[in-house]
Write an enzyme that holds these catalytic residues in place. Sequence first.
Site, PDB file in Angstrom:
ATOM      1  N   TYR A  48      82.669  86.482  98.144  1.00 19.81           N
ATOM      2  CA  TYR A  48      82.102  86.801  99.570  1.00 19.81           C
ATOM      3  C   TYR A  48      82.409  86.993 100.346  1.00 19.81           C
ATOM      4  O   TYR A  48      82.152  85.514 100.319  1.00 19.81           O
ATOM      5  CB  TYR A  48      80.638  86.699  98.776  1.00 19.81           C
ATOM      6  CG  TYR A  48      79.506  87.863  99.807  1.00 19.81           C
ATOM      7  CD1 TYR A  48      79.275  88.812  99.919  1.00 19.81           C
ATOM      8  CD2 TYR A  48      79.350  86.663 101.507  1.00 19.81           C
ATOM      9  CE1 TYR A  48      78.064  89.518 100.717  1.00 19.81           C
ATOM     10  CE2 TYR A  48      78.910  87.871 101.907  1.00 19.81           C
ATOM     11  CZ  TYR A  48      77.691  89.280 101.773  1.00 19.81           C
ATOM     12  OH  TYR A  48      77.506  89.269 102.614  1.00 19.81           O
ATOM     13  N   GLU A  80      81.278  94.092 105.024  1.00 10.92           N
ATOM     14  CA  GLU A  80      80.847  93.095 104.081  1.00 10.92           C
ATOM     15  C   GLU A  80      82.631  93.717 102.997  1.00 10.92           C
ATOM     16  O   GLU A  80      82.561  95.082 103.107  1.00 10.92           O
ATOM     17  CB  GLU A  80      79.595  93.025 103.908  1.00 10.92           C
ATOM     18  CG  GLU A  80      79.381  92.852 102.386  1.00 10.92           C
ATOM     19  CD  GLU A  80      78.334  93.092 102.123  1.00 10.92           C
ATOM     20  OE1 GLU A  80      77.429  92.109 101.256  1.00 10.92           O
ATOM     21  OE2 GLU A  80      77.909  93.897 101.152  1.00 10.92           O
TER      22      GLU A  80
END
Lengths: 288, 288, 366, 366
Positions: free
Chosen positions: D97, D182
């Site tokens: 992530y 992101e």
Amino acid sequence: MAIFADKSNKVLVQGATGHQGIFHIGAMKEFGTNVVAGVTPGKGGQEIEGVPIFNNVFDGVSETGANTSLVLVPARFAKDAVFEALDAGIKTLVVITENIPFHDAMEFVHYSKYKGAVLIGPNCPGIASPGKTKIGILPGQIFKEGHVGVASRSGTLTYEIVNSLTEKDIGQSTCVGLGGDPIIGTTFIDSLNAFEKDKDTKAVVLVGEIGGTAEEEAAEHITKHISKPVFAFVAGRTAPPGKRMGHAGAIIARGKGTAASKIKAFEKAGVKLAKFPTDIADLVEKYG
Amino acid sequence: MAIFADKSNKVLVQGATGHQGIFHIGAMKEFGTNVVAGVTPGKGGQEIEGVPIFNNVFDGVSETGANTSLVLVPARFAKDAVFEALDAGIKTLVVITENIPFHDAMEFVHYSKYKGAVLIGPNCPGIASPGKTKIGILPGQIFKEGHVGVASRSGTLTYEIVNSLTEKDIGQSTCVGLGGDPIIGTTFIDSLNAFEKDKDTKAVVLVGEIGGTAEEEAAEHITKHISKPVFAFVAGRTAPPGKRMGHAGAIIARGKGTAASKIKAFEKAGVKLAKFPTDIADLVEKYG
Amino acid sequence: MKLFEYRGKELFDKYGISVPKGRLVKNEKDFSGLNFPFVLKAQVPIGGRGKAGGIKSAENLKDAKENFSQIMGMDIKGYKVRKVLAEEKVNIRKELYLSITLDRSKRMSLIMASGEGGMDIESVPDEKIFKEWVNPLIGIQSFHIRGIVSKLGLEKEEGKEVAKVISKIYKLFREYDCELVEINPLIIKKDGGVMALDSKVNINDDAMYRHTDIEPEVVELTPLEKDAKEKGIAFIQLEGNIGVIANGAGLTMATLDALTHYEGKGGVFLDLGGTDDPEKVKQAFELMKKAKPKVIFLNLFGGITRCDSVAKGVKAVITKEGIDCPVITRIKGCNEEQAKDILKDAGLITGTTLQDAAQKSSDLAR
Amino acid sequence: MKLFEYRGKELFDKYGISVPKGRLVKNEKDFSGLNFPFVLKAQVPIGGRGKAGGIKSAENLKDAKENFSQIMGMDIKGYKVRKVLAEEKVNIRKELYLSITLDRSKRMSLIMASGEGGMDIESVPDEKIFKEWVNPLIGIQSFHIRGIVSKLGLEKEEGKEVAKVISKIYKLFREYDCELVEINPLIIKKDGGVMALDSKVNINDDAMYRHTDIEPEVVELTPLEKDAKEKGIAFIQLEGNIGVIANGAGLTMATLDALTHYEGKGGVFLDLGGTDDPEKVKQAFELMKKAKPKVIFLNLFGGITRCDSVAKGVKAVITKEGIDCPVITRIKGCNEEQAKDILKDAGLITGTTLQDAAQKSSDLAR
């Protein structure tokens, strides 16, 4: 006494010759503010309400001894204006401008720290210390000199609350509009620290709203460091997540920034909360 | 007392596991310096002379409470190292590294100001407060505790002068090597102000050299603000214009930065000047 | 590193700053494609080439040939002209001065401009030079540019063009780690438009490692200085005949100064720096010998450096290769006595103090 | 402005971050040139599309056709799917992530990374998320990247690749004035190499003026909200049936809250801001009417804004065009009395206090 702004502020207005500039130079002077200079590039030599206009801040500062700037320039010129003021030696800045890209705000907020300056805003109505000075666009008639400090993320809501205090004959030491943007120069914590030190402030009112965690941090700070009574109102209890509620900073994102969380934090810190903005005055009257 | 460095400095060494790092951790500890941590990325977990090594400054600071960093990393990593130390909360930095691009130095000097940190160097030998601490690569054996403050743009020349003071039994409060680069964090003026305030300092020795106008500015500052006796030596009276004399900062450019100009300024300010570096001790003995 | 004018202009071009049409000319063939009149300009890393005859106009091919052969190879303040730039002439309406340099005191970049271009900036009165300082934490901003441009007495369109140039040279200054970028004159052409007629670009040596596109061209150094630079030794040739070796830049300068006091004259500045590595000392001594000084003065203060270690290096060179000039030494500090013994043993003259040794060196060099 | 996944990936590509080979597909013809197996992904400005059936694999053409027709046009949390991205499948060795967002408290950019990629970051335990804050005065530095990468448990080469991606997304984040970038998951492929399998890129609306290469695509707004945005009015549609008009964002929110207290429910948030321009008031009222609320609640505090001026605007709309729902007003502040008179004159109901007016509105809306 007062916080951040008093009789010693010699105010220069950046963006002085626009509609807003002209109106508020007048309104500030009427309030008693020492407005000494205006700046609009290319308009040096003019006068607005008896205030001399300069082409740049450096000239304005060196000619008039201005130590404070009210920034009214459009958003895309705001960063440049703030940098110019800071490099010219301005030590207190009030940035009214709305819609400033927040990367710009991040830069100038940290640059103001580097310069040891106090920066209030952006996207704020300014600051008023009744009986002393008003730097910004807050309506002068609602204030009354006294001992309640107000720090707020919202404009009109503050006026509403201040007005209701004044109607109950509860005066204010200083009212700071912190601004509705996600990135602001002066926070609840900065204001609380200043009010705590200020002999003339006996109670503090915080006006919060959804978005971010400023209220939660303030609550924690109150528990540890603030001895004076604190009252609060939090707007946006019924705001849905993911929507920007008018202010760029008023958004519940990824589950964070709800009014419930803020109210809970304040309650835990012993802060008395009002259900309606106009109730604040009753609470202060009762407990302040 | 002393300036910039005393017993309260808990020193972390950046670039701890190189040849220089290992040697000087030992030498500093021998002098009495409280060396608490070393940092070399990827070498965390080792020990050098009983000092624990960490992978990054943040870990070093949080594990040991270090508040000071000695930067020994190569020039091309120096800016990163300084930024890392400042962001980790280090409040005193001594940058020994030579050949740092000056645009890098400009950035980190101003960033250290923003962080409220004292940054000494770059391209300097460090700082020693005899009897208290030594942060840097200065030879420990030449110092003696006492009341003369020394601030210098040169390394070996300082050792020479300090040594001759010590041989005459004249001790030192603090000796600061400011660095031989055009851009340095701590200047003559910063040092003079600190020495003026320091109760233990009774006289100040400045060691200047060609290049820039730091000596001229110091002289003006002495006239206005310094009451203690000041002595000086200026190196490079016979240096030709346009040549960098060993130090990046030691160059007479466009007619500016000559020794003659510096000597004249010092004389005007009532500073006693030595012809030979070793004469400083005689002057201090006579007038100090 | 000082760039030649033509290389500075290549960078200007890269950053979108106009420069006159031109090219380096190596022989007469290279004139083709350039329109007359043009200017031939000697490429030397020093100012004052105009007065020295290094800039000449060419109205026609005959002029060009004649002037080219005069300029190529001429000597300007000790620099032999090896490159000549030919540039088409431009009609000038106004000449400005513009530069960005380093303000050591403020530790900021300093932009300077003047409406009085084309002459040496030192001769322009201070009140006609406009300055703006750029804090490295924020870089150049519109207010800096406005602050300068508004004072140059330009028309609106001219001002806009000059503003763009300022923004571009700041970018160049910052991105190429410059110590100096100077355009003098920056001209306003008769037909409008702004152009850089000259260029001075000086890149910080310490930052050259990150500008691998800039081919190093060490034009200001003597052959021995170049050799020293490659070996990483601080070595400068001066006009005197005493070779000074010391450790530390300040001490080396102070040693030169001490010689002058006794009417000696330094011929070499050689700073050993912090080293006491015998191999480095040997290299330094070999360089020094090549400079053929009349006397060598070795002045050491041993702090961290151990004097005996340096002395061993010196002795090794002298024992192996001999030395054909006297070497005066003055040793102080760490392991001083051992060092003195080693050097005496190698037949060198030891002074008692700096003054004594400086006097001895000066006397011997006369 | 939230960019669709495919547009975020276009930016990734621009910054040299690898993304799977893929394209927007509008019909079956667009599948040619893509190798099976591939994935079809609904492009919607909201998370959770996977669970909603908006992501499907295609092993062969038959699958592809079937799944495409299922996804295109489906409704995901109120958003109709109008664009479908087809992407070749990649062999995943590890999922990470990575994001950069805004830390409001520290007023810095916040880089977050975790070795636990592919799931909702809120569900990853805090100690497995590594954070570095970037001060805008210095921007991203090696130490930030080292600080993150060293904790992800990667092999050396993988670490170097991830380091490059961090540096690139920071550049994108900063240069495009992003609120959020992101990548979840950022994958390490079986054959090495690092690739962004998804993208979330959110650009600060206030900075859109300097990103003219990004075509605005206001996907999150209702038609009325779009209309309001073009007119510069802060207007949000909510689930209730009371239309709130107030001046100032905080006051408007507080008004909605007050309604809730009396079991009313706001259906429109309309913030007049600082204006008392009758034309602007008229536009606002017209918008409000189009939203068809059961009741309109006008709550004004006149600071600098004069209440009478707003009241005049309101009266003009109502007199001219009529209104088919009750309007409750609560007026306080500058020129309050005149305003009340004007509004009464226009037939509107005036509350005495905020509480009183909120209660009246709620009662009427039931």
